[in-house]
Scaffold this motif. Structure first.
Motif, PDB file in Angstrom:
ATOM      1  N   GLU A 153       0.865  -1.372   0.058  1.00  0.00           N
ATOM      2  CA  GLU A 153       0.193   0.085  -0.222  1.00  0.00           C
ATOM      3  C   GLU A 153       1.186   1.211   0.158  1.00  0.00           C
ATOM      4  N   SER A 154       1.990   1.256   0.445  1.00  0.00           N
ATOM      5  CA  SER A 154       2.898   2.530   0.619  1.00  0.00           C
ATOM      6  C   SER A 154       3.606   2.780  -0.811  1.00  0.00           C
ATOM      7  N   VAL A 155       3.687   1.917  -1.645  1.00  0.00           N
ATOM      8  CA  VAL A 155       4.157   2.203  -2.905  1.00  0.00           C
ATOM      9  C   VAL A 155       3.478   1.908  -4.110  1.00  0.00           C
ATOM     10  N   ILE A 156       2.292   1.027  -4.010  1.00  0.00           N
ATOM     11  CA  ILE A 156       1.614   0.514  -5.256  1.00  0.00           C
ATOM     12  C   ILE A 156       0.996   1.999  -6.227  1.00  0.00           C
ATOM     13  N   ARG A 157       0.647   2.822  -5.451  1.00  0.00           N
ATOM     14  CA  ARG A 157       0.103   3.989  -6.282  1.00  0.00           C
ATOM     15  C   ARG A 157       0.995   4.781  -7.036  1.00  0.00           C
ATOM     16  N   GLN A 158       2.371   5.056  -6.538  1.00  0.00           N
ATOM     17  CA  GLN A 158       3.443   5.389  -7.627  1.00  0.00           C
ATOM     18  C   GLN A 158       3.771   4.707  -8.468  1.00  0.00           C
ATOM     19  N   CYS A 159       3.873   3.233  -8.201  1.00  0.00           N
ATOM     20  CA  CYS A 159       4.387   2.454  -9.202  1.00  0.00           C
ATOM     21  C   CYS A 159       3.326   2.336 -10.366  1.00  0.00           C
ATOM     22  N   VAL A 160       1.911   2.286 -10.162  1.00  0.00           N
ATOM     23  CA  VAL A 160       1.148   2.192 -11.179  1.00  0.00           C
ATOM     24  C   VAL A 160       1.048   3.526 -12.107  1.00  0.00           C
ATOM     25  N   THR A 161       1.068   4.715 -11.185  1.00  0.00           N
ATOM     26  CA  THR A 161       0.997   6.175 -11.971  1.00  0.00           C
ATOM     27  C   THR A 161       2.058   6.121 -12.856  1.00  0.00           C
ATOM     28  N   ALA A 162       3.440   5.722 -12.356  1.00  0.00           N
ATOM     29  CA  ALA A 162       4.540   5.925 -13.337  1.00  0.00           C
ATOM     30  C   ALA A 162       4.340   5.163 -14.522  1.00  0.00           C
ATOM     31  N   ALA A 163       3.677   3.854 -14.424  1.00  0.00           N
ATOM     32  CA  ALA A 163       3.411   2.984 -15.568  1.00  0.00           C
ATOM     33  C   ALA A 163       2.270   3.546 -16.517  1.00  0.00           C
ATOM     34  N   ILE A 164       1.486   4.257 -15.984  1.00  0.00           N
ATOM     35  CA  ILE A 164       0.496   5.178 -16.909  1.00  0.00           C
ATOM     36  C   ILE A 164       1.117   6.183 -17.795  1.00  0.00           C
ATOM     37  N   TYR A 165       1.929   7.204 -17.096  1.00  0.00           N
ATOM     38  CA  TYR A 165       2.426   8.146 -17.483  1.00  0.00           C
ATOM     39  C   TYR A 165       3.633   7.967 -18.551  1.00  0.00           C
ATOM     40  N   GLN A 166       3.526   7.319 -19.504  1.00  0.00           N
ATOM     41  CA  GLN A 166       4.616   6.795 -20.621  1.00  0.00           C
ATOM     42  C   GLN A 166       4.564   7.523 -21.810  1.00  0.00           C
ATOM     43  N   SER A 167       5.560   7.969 -22.589  1.00  0.00           N
ATOM     44  CA  SER A 167       5.633   8.387 -23.729  1.00  0.00           C
ATOM     45  C   SER A 167       4.821   7.522 -24.828  1.00  0.00           C
ATOM     46  N   VAL A 168       4.886   6.251 -24.741  1.00  0.00           N
ATOM     47  CA  VAL A 168       4.167   5.482 -25.352  1.00  0.00           C
ATOM     48  C   VAL A 168       3.484   4.489 -24.154  1.00  0.00           C
ATOM     49  N   PRO A 169       2.086   4.527 -24.384  1.00  0.00           N
ATOM     50  CA  PRO A 169       1.273   3.844 -23.363  1.00  0.00           C
ATOM     51  C   PRO A 169       1.247   2.346 -23.469  1.00  0.00           C
ATOM     52  N   ALA A 170       1.244   1.535 -22.661  1.00  0.00           N
ATOM     53  CA  ALA A 170       1.432   0.030 -22.502  1.00  0.00           C
ATOM     54  C   ALA A 170       0.165  -0.346 -22.901  1.00  0.00           C
ATOM     55  N   HIS A 171      -0.061  -1.618 -23.549  1.00  0.00           N
ATOM     56  CA  HIS A 171      -1.426  -2.127 -23.875  1.00  0.00           C
ATOM     57  C   HIS A 171      -2.227  -2.350 -22.600  1.00  0.00           C
ATOM     58  N   GLU A 172      -1.546  -2.755 -21.467  1.00  0.00           N
ATOM     59  CA  GLU A 172      -2.318  -3.142 -20.137  1.00  0.00           C
ATOM     60  C   GLU A 172      -1.291  -3.034 -19.080  1.00  0.00           C
ATOM     61  N   ILE A 173      -1.636  -2.548 -17.944  1.00  0.00           N
ATOM     62  CA  ILE A 173      -1.017  -2.710 -16.657  1.00  0.00           C
ATOM     63  C   ILE A 173      -1.797  -3.737 -15.710  1.00  0.00           C
ATOM     64  N   ILE A 174      -1.101  -4.869 -15.095  1.00  0.00           N
ATOM     65  CA  ILE A 174      -1.673  -5.788 -14.524  1.00  0.00           C
ATOM     66  C   ILE A 174      -1.089  -5.852 -13.209  1.00  0.00           C
ATOM     67  N   VAL A 175      -1.923  -5.446 -12.172  1.00  0.00           N
ATOM     68  CA  VAL A 175      -1.381  -5.744 -10.851  1.00  0.00           C
ATOM     69  C   VAL A 175      -1.998  -7.067 -10.266  1.00  0.00           C
ATOM     70  N   VAL A 176      -1.083  -7.953  -9.723  1.00  0.00           N
ATOM     71  CA  VAL A 176      -1.577  -9.314  -9.260  1.00  0.00           C
ATOM     72  C   VAL A 176      -1.457  -9.089  -7.763  1.00  0.00           C
ATOM     73  N   ASP A 177      -2.627  -8.912  -7.204  1.00  0.00           N
ATOM     74  CA  ASP A 177      -2.601  -8.995  -5.493  1.00  0.00           C
ATOM     75  C   ASP A 177      -2.611 -10.546  -5.057  1.00  0.00           C
ATOM     76  N   ASN A 178      -1.333 -10.490  -4.459  1.00  0.00           N
ATOM     77  CA  ASN A 178      -1.119 -12.094  -3.599  1.00  0.00           C
ATOM     78  C   ASN A 178      -1.721 -12.094  -2.135  1.00  0.00           C
ATOM     79  N   MET A 179      -3.234 -11.977  -1.978  1.00  0.00           N
ATOM     80  CA  MET A 179      -3.799 -11.947  -0.747  1.00  0.00           C
ATOM     81  C   MET A 179      -3.089 -11.005   0.184  1.00  0.00           C
TER      82      MET A 179
END
Length: 271
Positions: A11-37
């Protein structure tokens, strides 16, 4: 391409991780977060991001069959639909051109996987640190006589066809004794599948590993040796990564302590 992020109590880092993956010069087809319980609000934060960025394809999956990085990683890679599958950690902070650089690396059809250097965002002299990390990885390649190009789990990508070729033979490591990214590298090498080191494929990551005690850090570094043994590899040259990585522990730990001491105190309460 797809970006896969295994997550457990992040919870302390996942927001900044996903946000950085969103703000790309070329967008990714998909961003998959796999929550392991996760027992914290990791999944809730990802759902919030899905609402905040409806134009981005953010997918939240749950891997609840077993605890562990490897089954969670595998679950995400199997579910991804891109031709190239990026794999980062929940504390990774991708540089804005990361997806673009990954695509450049894979323009060579012989490249089956790629990895790059990291910049430690919670350490001083970050850009100098990036250059040092790049030089260290170049040195490791040289010391291994270019026989093995090692993937780095915080910053790697693999062609879907290459993943499909090795996924059933990758080590499960139920005792959690090995480096899962080195295991992937060795399985690729065993099949003659080319791994490319790409210096411009840069990801940020936390230096929180330096918070480990010397004993715990040594155990972490010795995962190299245990991974080699699982593959019946006895080449002396491959022990170089262990020596190099352990040698930077104390100076890096000192720098991190100085950096932390110079940070302003966190304000609590009030307006």
């Amino acid at each position: 391409m797809s970006i896969v992020v295994p997550a457990y109590n992040e919870e302390s880092v996942i927001r900044q991780c996903v946000t950085a993956a969103i703000y790309q010069s070329v967008p990714a087809h998909e961003i998959i977060v796999v929550d392991n319980m996760s027992k914290d609000s990791t999944a809730q934060i990802v759902r919030q991001l899905q609402s905040e960025y409806p134009e981005s394809r953010i997918i939240l999956l749950t891997q609840d069959r077993e605890q562990g990085l490897i089954p969670t990683r595998n679950f995400g890679l199997d579910a991804a639909t891109g031709d190239v599958l990026g794999r980062i950690d929940a504390d990774s902070l991708l540089e804005p051109d990361w997806v673009e650089e990954v695509q450049r690396a894979f323009m060579d059809s012989s490249v089956q996987a790629a990895t790059g250097p990291v910049i430690y965002y919670d350490m001083p002299m970050r850009r100098f640190g990036l250059k040092a990390d790049d030089k260290m990885r170049q040195l490791l390649l040289k010391l291994s006589r270019h026989e093995y190009h090692f993937l780095f789990g915080s910053n790697m990508a693999i062609r879907r066809t290459a993943w499909e070729a090795i996924r059933d033979s990758t080590c499960r490591d139920e005792k959690d004794e090995m480096h899962e990214d080195i295991d992937l590298s060795l399985h690729l090498a065993e099949r003659g599948l080319k791994i490319q080191y790409w210096p411009d494929m840069v990801s940020g990551m936390s230096a929180r590993r330096l918070e480990d005690s010397p004993k715990d850090y040594r155990y972490y570094v010795q995962r190299f040796d245990r991974t080699y043994k699982a593959h019946n590899i006895k080449k002396i040259a491959l022990r170089a990564p262990m020596a190099v990585i352990f040698s930077v522990y104390y100076p890096a730990k000192l720098l991190r302590a100085i950096h932390s001491a110079n940070q302003p105190p966190v304000k609590r309460g009030g307006v």
